[in-house]
Design a protein around this motif. Structure first.
Motif, mmCIF file in Angstrom:
data_model
loop_
_atom_site.group_PDB
_atom_site.id
_atom_site.type_symbol
_atom_site.label_atom_id
_atom_site.label_comp_id
_atom_site.label_asym_id
_atom_site.label_seq_id
_atom_site.Cartn_x
_atom_site.Cartn_y
_atom_site.Cartn_z
ATOM 1 N N PRO A 63 2.435 14.611 -3.486
ATOM 2 C CA PRO A 63 1.271 14.580 -2.609
ATOM 3 C C PRO A 63 0.347 15.769 -2.855
ATOM 4 N N VAL A 64 -0.940 15.560 -2.662
ATOM 5 C CA VAL A 64 -1.926 16.614 -2.882
ATOM 6 C C VAL A 64 -1.610 17.834 -2.039
ATOM 7 N N GLU A 65 -1.177 17.602 -0.800
ATOM 8 C CA GLU A 65 -0.958 18.717 0.111
ATOM 9 C C GLU A 65 0.413 19.368 -0.045
ATOM 10 N N ALA A 66 1.206 18.872 -1.020
ATOM 11 C CA ALA A 66 2.546 19.420 -1.195
ATOM 12 C C ALA A 66 2.519 20.902 -1.545
ATOM 13 N N ASP A 67 1.475 21.329 -2.249
ATOM 14 C CA ASP A 67 1.369 22.733 -2.650
ATOM 15 C C ASP A 67 0.702 23.600 -1.586
ATOM 16 N N MET A 68 0.253 22.964 -0.510
ATOM 17 C CA MET A 68 -0.417 23.725 0.552
ATOM 18 C C MET A 68 0.581 24.071 1.648
ATOM 19 N N GLU A 69 1.569 24.838 1.305
ATOM 20 C CA GLU A 69 2.606 25.157 2.287
ATOM 21 C C GLU A 69 1.978 25.875 3.477
ATOM 22 N N ASP A 70 2.151 25.269 4.648
ATOM 23 C CA ASP A 70 1.499 25.783 5.842
ATOM 24 C C ASP A 70 2.371 25.433 7.038
ATOM 25 N N GLU A 71 2.899 26.440 7.697
ATOM 26 C CA GLU A 71 3.781 26.198 8.834
ATOM 27 C C GLU A 71 3.059 25.507 9.981
ATOM 28 N N ALA A 72 1.717 25.551 9.967
ATOM 29 C CA ALA A 72 0.959 24.889 11.029
ATOM 30 C C ALA A 72 1.036 23.370 10.919
ATOM 31 N N PHE A 73 1.418 22.844 9.746
ATOM 32 C CA PHE A 73 1.478 21.393 9.539
ATOM 33 C C PHE A 73 2.824 21.037 8.901
ATOM 34 N N ASP A 103 -7.250 9.312 -6.419
ATOM 35 C CA ASP A 103 -6.571 8.938 -7.655
ATOM 36 C C ASP A 103 -7.573 9.022 -8.799
ATOM 37 N N PRO A 104 -7.260 9.725 -9.872
ATOM 38 C CA PRO A 104 -8.259 9.941 -10.936
ATOM 39 C C PRO A 104 -8.688 8.662 -11.644
ATOM 40 N N GLN A 105 -7.861 7.621 -11.633
ATOM 41 C CA GLN A 105 -8.241 6.379 -12.300
ATOM 42 C C GLN A 105 -8.811 5.348 -11.330
ATOM 43 N N ALA A 106 -8.112 5.126 -10.217
ATOM 44 C CA ALA A 106 -8.518 4.070 -9.290
ATOM 45 C C ALA A 106 -9.381 4.582 -8.145
ATOM 46 N N HIS A 107 -9.422 5.910 -7.962
ATOM 47 C CA HIS A 107 -10.270 6.534 -6.945
ATOM 48 C C HIS A 107 -9.892 6.099 -5.528
ATOM 49 N N VAL A 108 -8.614 5.829 -5.294
ATOM 50 C CA VAL A 108 -8.146 5.502 -3.950
ATOM 51 C C VAL A 108 -7.780 6.801 -3.238
ATOM 52 N N PRO A 109 -8.062 6.914 -1.939
ATOM 53 C CA PRO A 109 -7.678 8.125 -1.212
ATOM 54 C C PRO A 109 -6.172 8.165 -0.944
ATOM 55 N N GLU A 110 -5.700 9.336 -0.559
ATOM 56 C CA GLU A 110 -4.274 9.502 -0.245
ATOM 57 C C GLU A 110 -4.051 9.242 1.247
ATOM 58 N N LEU A 167 0.791 -1.223 0.000
ATOM 59 C CA LEU A 167 0.000 0.000 0.000
ATOM 60 C C LEU A 167 0.822 1.270 0.000
ATOM 61 N N GLY A 168 2.096 1.184 0.400
ATOM 62 C CA GLY A 168 2.928 2.373 0.370
ATOM 63 C C GLY A 168 3.122 2.924 -1.028
ATOM 64 N N LEU A 169 2.900 2.096 -2.039
ATOM 65 C CA LEU A 169 3.011 2.543 -3.428
ATOM 66 C C LEU A 169 1.655 2.892 -4.034
ATOM 67 N N THR A 170 0.582 2.356 -3.456
ATOM 68 C CA THR A 170 -0.728 2.507 -4.088
ATOM 69 C C THR A 170 -1.620 3.558 -3.435
ATOM 70 N N GLU A 171 -1.551 3.718 -2.131
ATOM 71 C CA GLU A 171 -2.508 4.585 -1.435
ATOM 72 C C GLU A 171 -2.096 6.055 -1.525
ATOM 73 N N HIS A 172 -2.131 6.539 -2.742
ATOM 74 C CA HIS A 172 -1.809 7.932 -3.038
ATOM 75 C C HIS A 172 -2.824 8.466 -4.041
ATOM 76 N N SER A 173 -2.915 9.761 -4.123
ATOM 77 C CA SER A 173 -3.803 10.359 -5.113
ATOM 78 C C SER A 173 -3.277 10.161 -6.533
ATOM 79 N N HIS A 174 -2.092 9.590 -6.659
ATOM 80 C CA HIS A 174 -1.522 9.257 -7.966
ATOM 81 C C HIS A 174 -1.003 7.818 -7.944
ATOM 82 N N GLY A 175 -1.681 6.941 -7.203
ATOM 83 C CA GLY A 175 -1.207 5.571 -7.047
ATOM 84 C C GLY A 175 -1.107 4.808 -8.351
ATOM 85 N N THR A 176 -2.039 5.033 -9.264
ATOM 86 C CA THR A 176 -1.998 4.316 -10.539
ATOM 87 C C THR A 176 -0.745 4.691 -11.328
#
Length: 782
Positions: free
Chosen positions: A638-648, A747-754, A371-380
């Motif tokens: 990662p989806v949140e990579a562009d959400m630069e936020d010092e809180a996280f 993931d746009p093809q497999a619809h798995v969450p990140e 799952l470390g390779l698949t459970e991403h918003s770009h797993g496919t």
């Protein structure tokens, strides 16, 4: 390791006990002693080593258990012995279960009947059966009135389920309903669930936990090599010359496979390359361990491909004769220079070079992941990239080379994929959008106009229900309020449904939301078949009787179909398999009778004279032109990579631990297993812990944009400085990692969450006031 270590709890000295209890206690005592001796090496790491070593020593003496102690109160001829297939992970271990008066006494593998595991089993397969006779097993149907459950007869309960589904269907149409099938139950039960969805309810809104784990594997492999499954058998996993392992904590998720791999590395000098954000135990056996940044797998895999091509290490003959798309991939990987890969993924150039050259020059290589390779918003994309690497190096289609996704649940390959309880496929990966396939099932099922549109995936079902499009659900054997991302929201959605039926062995937290609850059988109470990660179909046999009035899943589904006017008339699972092999070409020659004689058969098995296929693609790929199709992939972080936020500032990743199983429905009821992992913990790098003022064993709060949980800190160098690790399991104290994860970016093809990358912050509990923005984030207010 002491009893105060996070993830454990104290236990009295009971090593003098006999039988299984004594075996467990002695194993724990040795593990604890070793942990204290090894000091700072990490709380769970020595436990892995010693528990495995202890089991190995026992196996080398020819006895997996002290069965003489375990069975000392009974004469052997008074004990029932049943050969069956394990109901935990999908390695496909087989063994004899010894039982008496409805209680599992012990387990002993019989190598003659265990083609995959031989004499091996893992700790859950050995000892994880207390749940079956737990006092809180469901024994009678339940119906809810005025917010409270009461017991009901099967007639009343099934009538209420049928009426509830019919009312939704009449008012909102066929897509007002959705179904969730179970990868823990048999192929036969899953086949009937998809048949019920399509023939009876006329909807393709059916899915299962495969969507939350390996759907990118199915999508990625289907479009590149043909079948959405692993291509190799056990020979490759035991005898290959090289392994690439990523996103797989193999020793904890698939211990039997891990033992085979380590033996090959140790005894036959096989090379092993581990790419992972955590320094898992397999890293200690690896030729090279490379710590990667989570979420950038396409980057380092494309970097490997680029190095192979740039240095003329690719298999030109194989590429020319057996693939298409190479030139596009060659052009697509140009930008993945060693410098770029190091910047994005954290892989040093010298480590990239060594791995690429060793893999390409090896006589054979097996590519392993979970799952470390698949459970991403770009797993496919990750899976397509891995397939490209295997094809470019020519390591597909031989007895010792190929693609090896390790499946997590016992029947996620068969019940979760092969049998068709998914939105876009009939059994055998025949597309619902394909006219010929649809006409075949219409004729077989005696209906006109089966739906030709793909239904909702499981996460999409929840999102559609949140929008009011889905008004009723039927959930079989899945504790969705803990497996779905953003679990607090998932529970609210279930509460808002107009009708919910749940079929399970316990009154799970998901079942508590239901209008009707139907008691089903556990794997050790079941007849049918499971299919392993290596596509081996094997028999499952009832070892003990179910409690009370609980029924097999397939019988429940059949009796429900009768209330809609469909008389299926199956008398046993063997007859269901006969219908499966009639409609599903890859299972065409698989029958219960053959399995009884032959033990296991790997699909494709085209007819009853066919021996089965342990190694795929030896001559051609399962595509229209017989060739593998490569596709270029790009950088998708990662989806949140562009959400630069010092809180996280930290990235949370999730995964399994050895002594637990998924949402804990079974393992949390096993005292011996719970003695190792009874508390939710978070692994934090020592430098990060020092910066945060967190000490080992301290309770901390973990907060994401979706929610907040508490866990015990485990300070360890297994994780990198900007990464924390939280187990995916539910441990019973109310906090679960999926409180923090996101259900919207799929993931746009497999619809798995990140699931594998979530921005978080960590702080000691009770320290300081949070800002208003932080409070809002913790409450899920984006």
């Amino acid at each position: 390791m002491t009893d105060e270590t996070p993830g454990t709890k104290g236990a009295e000295d009971d090593t003098e006990k006999e039988g299984v209890a004594g075996f467990m206690a002695r194993a724990k005592e040795q593990a604890q002693a070793a942990g204290e001796k090894m000091g700072e090496s990490g709380a769970f790491e020595p436990l892995e080593h010693v528990a495995e070593s202890f089991a190995a020593n026992t196996m080398s003496e020819g006895r997996l258990f002290d069965m003489a102690d375990a069975l000392s109160d009974y004469r052997l001829n008074e004990v029932d012995v049943t050969d069956t297939t394990c109901g935990y992970c999908a390695v496909g271990c087989r063994f004899d279960i010894y039982s008496k008066d409805g209680e599992v006494l012990g387990v002993r593998p019989n190598p003659e009947k265990a083609p995959i595991n031989g004499i091996s089993t893992c700790v859950k397969g050995k000892f994880g059966y207390k749940y079956a006779d737990s006092e809180d097993r469901l024994t009678q149907p339940l119906v809810k009135e005025d917010g409270e459950f009461r017991e009901a007869s099967w007639e009343e309960a099934l009538d209420r389920v049928a009426d509830g589904l019919k009312e939704i269907q009449d008012e909102y149409g066929r897509n007002g309903l959705s179904l969730v099938s179970s990868s823990k139950t048999t192929n036969e039960a899953n086949y009937l669930m998809q048949k019920f969805a399509r023939q009876v309810l006329r909807t393709n809104n059916i899915d299962n936990c495969n969507r939350l784990c390996h759907s990118p594997t199915v999508a990625g492999l289907s479009q590149t090599v043909g079948f959405g499954a692993g291509s190799v058998g056990t020979d490759a996993l035991e005898n290959t010359d090289c392994y690439l392992i990523t996103g797989s904590n193999t020793t904890e998720a698939h211990p039997v496979l891990a033992t085979r791999i380590k033996q090959n590395v140790k005894d036959d000098d096989a090379d092993m390359f581990v790419f992972d954000p955590r320094k898992i135990q397999m890293a200690q056996f690896a030729t090279q361990y490379t710590r990667i940044k989570p979420g950038y797998d396409t980057v380092w895999i494309n970097g490997l491909i680029r190095h192979v091509i740039e240095n003329d290490l690719h298999d030109e003959e194989f590429i020319e004769e057996r693939t298409v798309g190479f030139e596009e991939v060659k052009e697509g990987v140009e930008k993945f220079t060693p410098e770029y890969v190091e910047e994005k993924a954290g892989v040093p150039p010298e480590e990239l070079k060594r791995a690429a050259e060793t893999i390409a020059e090896a006589d054979s290589c097996t590519f392993c992941w979970t799952l470390g390779l698949t459970e991403h918003s770009h797993g496919t994309e990750n899976i397509v990239s891995m397939a490209n690497l295997a094809l470019v190096t020519g390591h597909v289609g031989t007895e010792k080379s190929g693609l090896a996704p390790f499946r997590g649940q016992n029947n996620v390959q068969g019940g979760g994929g092969d049998m068709g309880p998914i939105p876009g496929n009939f059994p055998g990966y025949q597309k619902v959008t394909n006219d010929d396939a649809r006409e075949k099932f219409e004729e077989a099922y005696g209906v006109d106009h089966l739906p030709d549109d793909e239904g909702y995936t499981i996460t999409e079902q929840f999102l559609a229900a949140d929008r009011g499009e889905i008004r009723g659900m039927f959930i079989q054997g899945e504790n969705v309020v803990y497996s779905e991302p953003n679990v607090s929201h998932a529970g609210e959605i279930l509460d808002d449904l107009e009708f919910l039926a749940v079929q399970d062995i316990f009154l799970t937290d998901s079942a508590k939301h239901a209008d009707v609850v139907l008691p089903a059988n556990a794997p050790v109470e079941t007849n049918g078949t499971f299919t392993s990660s290596t596509r081996h179909v094997q028999l499952v046999k009832r070892a003990i009787d179910p409690p009370g009035n609980a029924k097999p899943d397939w019988i429940i589904t059949q009796e429900l179909a009768e209330r809609f006017g469909y008389e299926w008339g199956f008398r046993n699972p063997s007859e269901i398999m006969d219908e499966i092999n009639d409609l599903t070409p890859i299972y065409g020659g698989i029958t219960h009778e053959r399995l009884e004689t032959e033990g296991s058969i790997p699909w494709p098995c085209w007819d009853e004279d066919h021996p089965g296929t342990p190694h795929l693609y030896t001559e051609e790929f399962n595509t229209d032109d017989g060739k593998a199709h490569m596709f270029p992939t790009d950088v998708s972080g990662p989806v949140e990579a562009d959400m630069e936020d010092e809180a996280f500032p930290l990235a949370m990743t999730t995964g399994r631990v050895l002594y637990q199983y998924h949402t804990g429905t079974m393992t949390n009821r096993e005292p011996g297993i719970r003695s190792y992992t009874d508390e939710l913990f978070v692994e934090i790098n020592p430098d990060t812990a020092a910066e945060l003022g967190v000490s080992d064993g301290q309770e901390v709060e973990i907060t994401s944009r979706k929610g907040s949980i508490t866990a015990l800190a485990q300070v360890t160098e297994r994780t990198g400085g900007d990464v924390v690790f939280v187990p995916m399991h539910y441990f019973g104290r109310g906090d679960v990692a999926n409180e923090l994860t996101d259900e919207e970016h799929l993931d746009p093809q497999a619809h798995v969450p990140e699931y594998k990358v979530t921005d978080v912050r960590v702080a000691p509990t009770g320290e300081g006031e949070r800002t208003e923005a932080q409070k809002a984030a913790a409450e899920g207010d984006d």
